[in-house]
Design a protein around this motif. Structure first.
Motif, PDB file in Angstrom:
ATOM      1  N   SER A  18       0.811  -1.215   0.000  1.00 50.80           N
ATOM      2  CA  SER A  18       0.000   0.000   0.000  1.00 50.80           C
ATOM      3  C   SER A  18       0.840   1.258   0.000  1.00 50.80           C
ATOM      4  N   SER A  23      -4.525   1.493  -2.239  1.00 48.55           N
ATOM      5  CA  SER A  23      -5.044   0.432  -1.388  1.00 48.55           C
ATOM      6  C   SER A  23      -4.744  -0.905  -2.051  1.00 48.55           C
ATOM      7  N   ARG A 105      -6.071   1.272   3.652  1.00 51.60           N
ATOM      8  CA  ARG A 105      -4.814   0.770   3.095  1.00 51.60           C
ATOM      9  C   ARG A 105      -4.956  -0.615   2.483  1.00 51.60           C
TER      10      ARG A 105
END
Length: 407
Positions: A18, A23, A105
Motif C-alpha cells: 500500500s 489500497s 490501506r
C-alpha cells in the motif's frame, strides 16, 4: 498462534504494497456471501445508493460494503467528511455497523459474489476480482463512465463483459439493453432489464402536509433539482429552466422558482427574477421531502450528449422520482425515448428541452389547475407502484442469491 502469524504476514505484506498503491485487496480468512463496493456510499445526498445498499445488507446476512470517498468531489464534499457520514449511517442503522468498511490501506475481498453499480466502479476493481477469481454482478446505470458509442466507455465495457468472472449485468433503461445486445457486448441471458431503481420509500411515511396551488397557497412553485457537472448545467437543462422562468415571470407574477443542487446565482444571470428565485444548494435526500411538499412542478429538461459524446441520463432522474413521490408533477424531457412505463399527459408531461415547450406546459396548468392536482395524484400513485421496494428489490436479490448459491 498460526492464525495470528498468518494475519501478521498479511498485514505486513499489505502495508508494504500500500505504500506504492492507494489500497490493496487481499483474500482474508473471513469469507462473505456478498461484498458490495461503492465510491460515494454513504453520502447523504445519494438516496438511491442508501436505499439499495441498505436493503441488500439487511437481506444478505453474511455481507458487507466497502465504501470510499473517491467521488465526493463530484458533489462538492470534502473527502474528510466520509468518516462522519459512515458514523451517521451506523447511528441510524446500528445493526449494520459491522457490515460497513471504509476503504483504506488494505481490505479483505474474500467473497462468493462481488456487486457494485456503474461502469467505472466495476472496471476499477476488475484486476483484483480476476486475480482472486471472484464472480461479479453489476448494475449499469447511465453515467459513471458509461456513454453511448464512447470510445473509452466501449473499451471498458468490452473488458468488463468479456471477463471470465462476469455473471450478470442489470440494466435500468431499454436504451442500455439494446445498446449492449445490438453491439454484441454480452448475450441476452447475461443482461437483466429492470426499469427504474431502488429508491428511498420515505414518502410512504410523509409527515408533512402537501400544499397545493390555489388550495393551500396562491403561488405556483416550480423547482429544478440536479447536480452540477458542467458550466451552466447544460446537460441537466438548468439554462433552459432559467430561460423559461424569465419568460413566465414576464406574464405571471405569482410563480416562484426553486433550485436544489449544485447551482447558485453565479452560474447564470438571474437578476430579472432575483426576487422570485431561491437556491437551496445540495440537500440530504431526507431533507428533500420537506422542500417538495411546497412544490407543484419539477422541471427536468435534461439533454443527452453534452456532458460527453455519448453521455446521457436515465429516465427519469432520481430527484424527479422523489419529487413525484411527494405529489409534485414532473415536466420532463425524453429526447432518447426512454419512457416505457408512464402515460404522457396524465401521469407526467413530456416536453422538449427548450423554454417555449416548458412555458406552454406551465400555462396549461395555470389555465386548468384541476388538471395539475389530478396529475399530481395519478403520477404519485404510478411512481409509487413502479418504484416500490416490492417491485424493485426481489429481482435484484434473486439474481445475487442465484449466484451465491452456486458457490
Amino acid at each position: 498462534m498460526a492464525v495470528i502469524y498468518f494475519r501478521s504476514l498479511v498485514y505486513r505484506f499489505a502495508t508494504k504494497i500500500s505504500k506504492k498503491f492507494d489500497s490493496v485487496a487481499y483474500k482474508g480468512l473471513k469469507k462473505y456471501d456478498l461484498i458490495i463496493y461503492d465510491d460515494l456510499f454513504p453520502h447523504p445526498s445519494s438516496g438511491f445508493r442508501l436505499a439499495e445498499f441498505t436493503a441488500l445488507l439487511q437481506h444478505f446476512k453474511n455481507s458487507k460494503i466497502i465504501g470510499s470517498a473517491k467521488s465526493y468531489a463530484w458533489v462538492k464534499t470534502p473527502a474528510a467528511d466520509h468518516e462522519k457520514h459512515v458514523a451517521d449511517f451506523t447511528e441510524n442503522y446500528p445493526s449494520l455497523k459491522k457490515k460497513i468498511r471504509i476503504q483504506k490501506r488494505f481490505f479483505n475481498v474474500n467473497t462468493k459474489v462481488f456487486y457494485c453499480i456503474f461502469l467505472n466502479n466495476i472496471f476499477d476493481n476488475l484486476k483484483w476480482i480476476e486475480n482472486y477469481q471472484i464472480p461479479f454482478i453489476f448494475t449499469l446505470y447511465p453515467g459513471g463512465g458509461f456513454e453511448i458509442e464512447g470510445t473509452q466507455s466501449d473499451s471498458k465495457l468490452k473488458k468488463v463483459l468479456a471477463s471470465p468472472m462476469f455473471r450478470k449485468v442489470i440494466v435500468t433503461q431499454k436504451l442500455t439493453l439494446d445498446y449492449l445486445l445490438d453491439n454484441g457486448f454480452c448475450k441476452p441471458e447475461q443482461a437483466e432489464y429492470i426499469f427504474g431503481g431502488v429508491v428511498p420509500q420515505s414518502a410512504l411515511e410523509n409527515v408533512f402536509r402537501k400544499k397545493q396551488y390555489l388550495k393551500d397557497k396562491q403561488t405556483l412553485d416550480l423547482c429544478f433539482c440536479a447536480a452540477k457537472y458542467m458550466p451552466k448545467g447544460l446537460d441537466k437543462g438548468y439554462d433552459v429552466f432559467i430561460e423559461a422562468a424569465v419568460k413566465l415571470t414576464a406574464t405571471f407574477d405569482f410563480i416562484r422558482f426553486h433550485v436544489i443542487g449544485g447551482f447558485d446565482a453565479n452560474d447564470i444571470d438571474v437578476s430579472a427574477i432575483a426576487d422570485k428565485i431561491h437556491f437551496y444548494g445540495y440537500q440530504k435526500f431526507d431533507g428533500l421531502q420537506e422542500i417538495y411538499n411546497n412544490m407543484d412542478v419539477i422541471v427536468s429538461p435534461n439533454r443527452p450528449f453534452l456532458l460527453g459524446k455519448g453521455a446521457f441520463d436515465g429516465f427519469p432522474l432520481g430527484t424527479v422520482v422523489e419529487a413525484v413521490f411527494n405529489g409534485v408533477v414532473a415536466v420532463i424531457s425524453d429526447k432518447l425515448f426512454q419512457n416505457t412505463v408512464f402515460n404522457d399527459g396524465t401521469e407526467l408531461v413530456i416536453v422538449e428541452s427548450n423554454s417555449d415547450s416548458i412555458v406552454s406546459a406551465i400555462k396549461a396548468f395555470i389555465e386548468n389547475p384541476e388538471k395539475l392536482h389530478q396529475m399530481a395524484n395519478a403520477g404519485k400513485n404510478k411512481f409509487l407502484n413502479v418504484y416500490s421496494d416490492l417491485t424493485q428489490l426481489p429481482p435484484r436479490q434473486a439474481i445475487l442469491q442465484y449466484e451465491i448459491d452456486k458457490r
